[in-house]
Structure formats: structure tokens, C-alpha cells
Design an enzyme around this catalytic site. Structure first.
Site, PDB file in Angstrom:
ATOM      1  N   ASP A  70       0.843  -1.193   0.000  1.00  0.00           N
ATOM      2  CA  ASP A  70       0.000   0.000   0.000  1.00  0.00           C
ATOM      3  C   ASP A  70       0.877   1.241   0.000  1.00  0.00           C
ATOM      4  OD1 ASP A  70      -2.280  -1.633   0.377  1.00  0.00           O
ATOM      5  OD2 ASP A  70      -1.911  -1.651   2.535  1.00  0.00           O
ATOM      6  N   ASP A  76       0.045   7.973   7.914  1.00  0.00           N
ATOM      7  CA  ASP A  76       0.201   6.558   8.288  1.00  0.00           C
ATOM      8  C   ASP A  76       1.413   6.421   9.202  1.00  0.00           C
ATOM      9  OD1 ASP A  76      -1.852   5.162   6.883  1.00  0.00           O
ATOM     10  OD2 ASP A  76      -0.686   5.228   5.024  1.00  0.00           O
ATOM     11  N   GLU A  99       0.417  -3.023  10.990  1.00  0.00           N
ATOM     12  CA  GLU A  99       0.241  -3.218   9.549  1.00  0.00           C
ATOM     13  C   GLU A  99       1.353  -2.518   8.766  1.00  0.00           C
ATOM     14  OE1 GLU A  99      -3.868  -2.651   7.909  1.00  0.00           O
ATOM     15  OE2 GLU A  99      -2.801  -1.416   6.466  1.00  0.00           O
ATOM     16  N   GLU A 100       1.923  -1.474   9.340  1.00  0.00           N
ATOM     17  CA  GLU A 100       2.942  -0.682   8.629  1.00  0.00           C
ATOM     18  C   GLU A 100       4.357  -1.230   8.777  1.00  0.00           C
ATOM     19  OE1 GLU A 100       2.240   1.759   6.544  1.00  0.00           O
ATOM     20  OE2 GLU A 100       0.104   1.600   7.001  1.00  0.00           O
ATOM     21  N   ASP A 120      -3.794  -1.583  13.069  1.00  0.00           N
ATOM     22  CA  ASP A 120      -3.741  -0.846  11.804  1.00  0.00           C
ATOM     23  C   ASP A 120      -3.790   0.619  12.231  1.00  0.00           C
ATOM     24  OD1 ASP A 120      -4.156   0.487   9.445  1.00  0.00           O
ATOM     25  OD2 ASP A 120      -5.943  -0.639   8.846  1.00  0.00           O
ATOM     26  N   LEU A 122      -3.781   3.602  10.781  1.00  0.00           N
ATOM     27  CA  LEU A 122      -4.679   4.575  10.144  1.00  0.00           C
ATOM     28  C   LEU A 122      -5.398   3.917   8.975  1.00  0.00           C
ATOM     29  CD1 LEU A 122      -5.308   7.343  11.113  1.00  0.00           C
ATOM     30  CD2 LEU A 122      -3.701   8.285   9.476  1.00  0.00           C
ATOM     31  N   ASP A 123      -6.509   3.306   9.298  1.00  0.00           N
ATOM     32  CA  ASP A 123      -7.296   2.614   8.275  1.00  0.00           C
ATOM     33  C   ASP A 123      -8.011   3.638   7.398  1.00  0.00           C
ATOM     34  OD1 ASP A 123      -8.601   0.273   7.134  1.00  0.00           O
ATOM     35  OD2 ASP A 123     -10.406   1.055   8.065  1.00  0.00           O
ATOM     36  N   GLU A 277      -7.265  -5.990  10.749  1.00  0.00           N
ATOM     37  CA  GLU A 277      -8.565  -5.407  10.374  1.00  0.00           C
ATOM     38  C   GLU A 277      -9.706  -6.396  10.612  1.00  0.00           C
ATOM     39  OE1 GLU A 277      -7.096  -4.570   6.459  1.00  0.00           O
ATOM     40  OE2 GLU A 277      -7.005  -2.415   6.804  1.00  0.00           O
TER      41      GLU A 277
HETATM   42  P1  AHM Z   1     -10.984  -0.031  -2.111  1.00  0.00           P
HETATM   43  O1  AHM Z   1     -10.525   1.341  -2.396  1.00  0.00           O
HETATM   44  O2  AHM Z   1     -10.319  -1.068  -2.954  1.00  0.00           O
HETATM   45  O3  AHM Z   1     -12.486  -0.178  -2.141  1.00  0.00           O
HETATM   46  O4  AHM Z   1     -10.503  -0.378  -0.628  1.00  0.00           O
HETATM   47  C1  AHM Z   1     -11.108   0.183   0.502  1.00  0.00           C
HETATM   48  C2  AHM Z   1     -10.661  -0.560   1.725  1.00  0.00           C
HETATM   49  C3  AHM Z   1     -11.348  -0.058   2.953  1.00  0.00           C
HETATM   50  O5  AHM Z   1     -12.475  -0.847   3.263  1.00  0.00           O
HETATM   51  C4  AHM Z   1     -10.272  -0.193   3.992  1.00  0.00           C
HETATM   52  O6  AHM Z   1     -10.432   0.755   5.000  1.00  0.00           O
HETATM   53  C5  AHM Z   1      -9.017   0.088   3.213  1.00  0.00           C
HETATM   54  O7  AHM Z   1      -9.282  -0.345   1.900  1.00  0.00           O
HETATM   55  C6  AHM Z   1      -7.845  -0.694   3.761  1.00  0.00           C
HETATM   56  O8  AHM Z   1      -6.672  -0.187   3.280  1.00  0.00           O
HETATM   57  P2  AHM Z   1      -5.688   0.704   4.238  1.00  0.00           P
HETATM   58  O9  AHM Z   1      -5.543  -0.032   5.548  1.00  0.00           O
HETATM   59  O10 AHM Z   1      -4.430   0.712   3.451  1.00  0.00           O
HETATM   60  O11 AHM Z   1      -6.300   2.058   4.393  1.00  0.00           O
HETATM   61 MG    MG Z   2      -6.588  -0.666   6.978  1.00  0.00          MG
END
Ligand code: AHM
Ligand code: MG
Length: 334
Positions: A70, A76, A99-100, A120, A122-123, A277
Site C-alpha cells: 500500500d 500513516d 500493519e505498517e 492498523d 490509520l485505516d 482489520e
Molecule cells: P478499495 O478502495 O479497494 O475499495 O478499498 C477500501 C478498503 C477499505 O475498506 C479499507 O479501509 C481500506 O481499503 C484498507 O486499506 P488501508 O488499511 O491501506 O487504508
Molecule cells: Mg486498513
């Protein structure tokens, strides 16, 4: 009501709520309370950084990627460092996993540090530039002092979680927590800097005509999800998708509905991470009376094999999850 019972309208902070729960466990060392104190401190700091992000010019990407590929946002990294600094000083923490970070951080192997904390930081952080809600998700496991190597201590199924929670930085800052005895909701009062208990024993509505999925990937979903989408379009449901899992699930906890992140071509195992998550959110949803499954298997029963593994996710109101499963199973039998 006896003299010892609190009145229903008493003001209770998250810290005092945990302390009062601890009095029910005579052997408690207080270590758990210290970990939650670190989480509330982190939440206040992260909430304040997010509010000032545009002013302090810490929005946007760093140009780097984290371990699972990511793109990392500046916040983050700030949120991750805040949590590591707040938790790293707590007696009671044996292992931290983020997660990072590619590897878990081992703080102590001694028996007097009985917990592992996973998070995680900053989700939904890619939503930050647009001022959309983001959150922090965490999971607490009991440390297995026999684990060798010590990293194995973290690879426990979600059923073994001692506690799970999230902080949602939205129009208000909320802290949702379960220690396995229902779900409690706290809201940050910014004027006094305390999380105040606003709802005990939160229950997800049994059903609600609302579904949450990134429908743009429809052609990539397995047949069962496509079948569900065909069905739901004829049922006068609403579609709601924020794109921050913690915000989508929070809405569902309060208003009902179902959230899904199925396998796609880009993410054949699903996008969301099991340990950071899916497991904590599944524990919260189940504790609130809902359901959380990964296709056919209950999420909390999955035996993890890797710290950063991913899983498909279907969770929310029990009846709405059942509607999805009906179509997933029917497609499997076709
Ligand atoms: P999308 O953009 O493919 O729909 O993904 C959205 C999802 C969310 O439900 C979730 O919060 C996020 O991706 C998780 O990714 P991160 O932890 O990198 O923010
Ligand atoms: Mg997340």
C-alpha cells in the site's frame, strides 16, 4: 438501586470503566488498563494531528509503500509512530505488530509482560486528503511465553483475542471497545480531553436494507457476490460505501446492513488484513450480535499462517450476512 450501583446517567470515562471492570478480576495486575490508557492517549494525539494535517502540511503520500504494497501516507507513519511510542513504554506489552511494519517488535520475553498488541494505525488513510473519516483498529492477544520463535505468539486465531477496538476520527472521535462482554461506545469530549461512555452493550440491528461494497470491481468478484448484487438490486436496498472499513462498519453497527470486501483479481485473497482489520472488527461485530465470515468460514476461526495475510470479509447484521451467504453458497452449487 443500592448505594454501590452507579446511576444510569453517571459520567464514566473509558479509563474508569476499565478500572471498574478490573475489580471483577481479583488477580488482575493492571497491565491491561495501562495498555488501554496508551490507546486512548494515542487516539487523542492522532485525532489532533488529523485535524491539523492540512495546516501542518502532512497530508499526501510519502512516495513509499508499506510491506503489503500500500502507498504510505505521511499520516500513516505519524500514527504508527504515535502508537509505537505510547505502547512501547507500557509494562504488560510483550510484542507489538503493526500493519505498517514488516516484522513484529519484541519488547520483552518475560512472563510479566503478558500481552501482544496488533494494530492498523490509520485505516482508510487514502481518504485523508478528501477530509473523509479514518480510524485506528487494534487487537489484543495474550502472549504465549512458550512460543519459539516469539513471533509465533501472535499467530493465534481471532477467537483468542482478549479485547478488540477501534477509534474513528469522524465528525466526532469515537472509541469502540469489547473485552468479550459486549461492546461499549465512548466519545471524546475535546473540551476536557476524555472519552466518555455514551452507550453500553451496543447491538447491531438484526437486519437493515443497506449494503456496502466497492461495486466498481463487480466483474472481478466470484459468481456468488455477483448473484447477491443482482438479487439486492431488486430489493430496494441502499448502497453505502465510504471506503474506510472502520467507518463503514461503524455505520453498520449503529444502523445495520452488511459490509463486504470479496476476493478480486487484484487481491485474490481479499484486500483486508486478517490480523489488523478483519479479526478485531469481527470480534466487535459478533459481540454486538452480528455475524462475520470470510466466504464460508467464520473469520474468528481462521488459523493465521502469516502476520500480514489477507482474507475476504462479509460482516454486519446477521440477517443481511445470511442473504449474502445464501447467494455465495447457491453459486458454489451451480
Ligand atoms: P478499495 O478502495 O479497494 O475499495 O478499498 C477500501 C478498503 C477499505 O475498506 C479499507 O479501509 C481500506 O481499503 C484498507 O486499506 P488501508 O488499511 O491501506 O487504508
Ligand atoms: Mg486498513
Amino acid at each position: 438501586m443500592t448505594d454501590l450501583e452507579p446511576a444510569a446517567d453517571n459520567l464514566t470515562t473509558l479509563e474508569s470503566h476499565i478500572l471498574s471492570e478490573e475489580t471483577r478480576h481479583p488477580g488482575a495486575t493492571g497491565a491491561f488498563s495501562w495498555i488501554l490508557a496508551a490507546m486512548t492517549l494515542s487516539a487523542k494525539i492522532i485525532a489532533s494531528k488529523i485535524r491539523r494535517a492540512r495546516i501542518e502540511d502532512v497530508l499526501g503520500t510519502l512516495g513509499s509503500k508499506n510491506i503489503t504494497g500500500d502507498t504510505q501516507q505521511k499520516l500513516d507513519v505519524i500514527a504508527n509512530e504515535t502508537l509505537l511510542r505510547a505502547l512501547g513504554t507500557r509494562a504488560g506489552v510483550a510484542v507489538l505488530a503493526s500493519e505498517e511494519n514488516e516484522q513484529p517488535i519484541i519488547l520483552q520475553t518475560k512472563v510479566d509482560r503478558p500481552y501482544c498488541v496488533l494494530f492498523d494505525p490509520l485505516d482508510g488513510s487514502s481518504n485523508l486528503d478528501a477530509c473523509v473519516s479514518v480510524g485506528t483498529i487494534f487487537s489484543i492477544l495474550r502472549h504465549d511465553t512458550q512460543a519459539d520463535p516469539i513471533e509465533i505468539s501472535i499467530l493465534q486465531p481471532g477467537t483468542k483475542q482478549i479485547a478488540a477496538g477501534y477509534m474513528l476520527y469522524g465528525s466526532s472521535c469515537v472509541f469502540v471497545l469489547t473485552t468479550g462482554h459486549g461492546v461499549n461506545l465512548f466519545v471524546l469530549d475535546p473540551a476536557v480531553g476524555a472519552f466518555i461512555l455514551v452507550q453500553e452493550n451496543l447491538r447491531v440491528p438484526e437486519s437493515a436494507k443497506s449494503y456496502s461494497i466497492n461495486e466498481a470491481y463487480r466483474a472481478d468478484f466470484p459468481a456468488g457476490y455477483q448473484r447477491y448484487l443482482d438479487w439486492v438490486h431488486g430489493q430496494r436496498y441502499s448502497s453505502r460505501y465510504i471506503g474506510t472499513m472502520v467507518a463503514d462498519i461503524h455505520r453498520i453497527l449503529v444502523q445495520g446492513g452488511v459490509f463486504m470486501y470479496p476476493p478480486t483479481k487484484a487481491h485474490p485473497q481479499g484486500k483486508l488484513r486478517l490480523m489488523y482489520e478483519a479479526n478485531p472488527m469481527a470480534m466487535i461485530v459478533e459481540q454486538a450480535g452480528g455475524k462475520a465470515v470470510a466466504g464460508t468460514q467464520r473469520i474468528l476461526d481462521i488459523q493465521p499462517t502469516g502476520l500480514h495475510e489477507r482474507t475476504p470479509v462479509i460482516m454486519g447484521s446477521a440477517a443481511e450476512v445470511d442473504h449474502v451467504l445464501r447467494h455465495v453458497k447457491a453459486a458454489g452449487a451451480e
